[in-house]
Design an enzyme around this catalytic site. Sequence first.
Site, PDB file in Angstrom:
ATOM      1  NE  ARG A 233      -4.297  -1.417   0.269  1.00  0.00           N
ATOM      2  CZ  ARG A 233      -4.449  -2.457  -0.544  1.00  0.00           C
ATOM      3  NH1 ARG A 233      -3.501  -2.769  -1.399  1.00  0.00           N
ATOM      4  NH2 ARG A 233      -5.552  -3.187  -0.488  1.00  0.00           N
ATOM      5  CD  GLU A 262      -2.916   2.887  -5.484  1.00  0.00           C
ATOM      6  OE1 GLU A 262      -3.944   2.276  -5.811  1.00  0.00           O
ATOM      7  OE2 GLU A 262      -1.973   2.337  -4.921  1.00  0.00           O
ATOM      8  CG  HIS A 280      -3.033  -1.028  -6.973  1.00  0.00           C
ATOM      9  ND1 HIS A 280      -3.588  -0.387  -5.889  1.00  0.00           N
ATOM     10  CD2 HIS A 280      -2.936  -2.320  -6.610  1.00  0.00           C
ATOM     11  CE1 HIS A 280      -3.829  -1.273  -4.924  1.00  0.00           C
ATOM     12  NE2 HIS A 280      -3.435  -2.448  -5.336  1.00  0.00           N
TER      13      HIS A 280
HETATM   14  C1  8YV Z   1      -6.897  -5.066  -5.547  1.00  0.00           C
HETATM   15  C2  8YV Z   1      -5.120  -5.251  -3.874  1.00  0.00           C
HETATM   16  O1  8YV Z   1      -7.066  -5.116  -6.912  1.00  0.00           O
HETATM   17  O2  8YV Z   1      -5.980  -7.281  -3.146  1.00  0.00           O
HETATM   18  C3  8YV Z   1      -5.582  -6.150  -2.799  1.00  0.00           C
HETATM   19  O3  8YV Z   1      -5.534  -5.727  -1.623  1.00  0.00           O
HETATM   20  O4  8YV Z   1      -4.449  -4.282  -3.636  1.00  0.00           O
HETATM   21  C4  8YV Z   1      -5.511  -5.566  -5.267  1.00  0.00           C
HETATM   22  O5  8YV Z   1      -5.495  -6.962  -5.461  1.00  0.00           O
HETATM   23  C5  8YV Z   1      -7.077  -3.631  -5.090  1.00  0.00           C
HETATM   24  O6  8YV Z   1      -7.101  -3.593  -3.711  1.00  0.00           O
HETATM   25  C6  8YV Z   1      -8.385  -3.104  -5.612  1.00  0.00           C
HETATM   26  O7  8YV Z   1      -9.413  -3.724  -4.905  1.00  0.00           O
END
Ligand code: 8YV
Length: 314
Positions: A233, A262, A280
Amino acid sequence: DHRAIPVIAYGPLSDYLMAGLKSRFHVLEVAADADPAALDPAVKDARALVSFGAVGAGAAIMDALPRLEMIGLFSVGYDKVDVDHARAKGIRVSNTPDVLTDDVADLAVGLLFATARNIAAYDRMVRSGAWARGEGVPLSARVTGRRIGILGLGRIGRAIAARLEPVAGEILYHNRRPQADAHYRYIADRIDFARQSDVIMVATSGGAETSRLVDAEMLEALGPKGVIVNISRGSVIDEDALVAALTDRRIAGAGLDVFANEPHVPAALFDMDQVVLQPHQGSATVETRQAMADLVLANLDAWASGRPLVTPVA
Ligand code: 8YV
């Protein structure tokens, strides 16, 4: 037959997931930035909500849906959901762990090699004709033999470590506490960990506990030959401190798939050849996004049938 059960699709969901939801439930589409105080009356009857990963309005959307029993997240990270509030209201929450671990770890390793070996910058040199014009190609940095520090030895951190074991000089890790079954060297102090690492792979969860865990002091300890990769993150790294350290060459490079705000990325990074930027995409392969959707659907099926959730958060 649960097709009378109203379920909110909160924000844009993949066509595959929407088809799966519509075949099972009565789906109500709600924009992720919808004002909880101005929801359509039909929406207020919703008993479940499926979200791409953030229940943006947090507690407010939960309080605006008096019949809400279940939140299905299309993500492993649940840092953008007020889970304590959900738990207090008896709302169950599921996420999508494990099915995405390999893809996220693959991208982390890809970002490390791309950053250390300047793959994106060299690609631009070839495409721009700079190489053909005989412009000097700067040397890059080795990955093999270097000390790889895993920040957050969870499922994804372990998958990254397993991929890099054959090439790393050493793998070390920093967590809140050592992991009994881990055979990598644990360093309790985060600054000491950074000082002993040539590379830091950021693989922690998001949320308040890890907010700005990587700060100016830790970047200074990583040092001018250090590379940092973040697939967890953006909140885990103090982004202003990172931009400053990269600008002043106090660290050598960064491979970033996630950012503090983001999809907005500090413009200063766009001109840096020592940085590789991704939008991402850690879990964003065809196979994994289908597996994540299937897991969301399996959790909703379990909830609707009164069975235990497959991958519960709360
Ligand atoms: C998601 C991610 O696509 O799974 C997670 O926590 O960061 C990614 O796989 C993103 O969070 C959008 O939902």
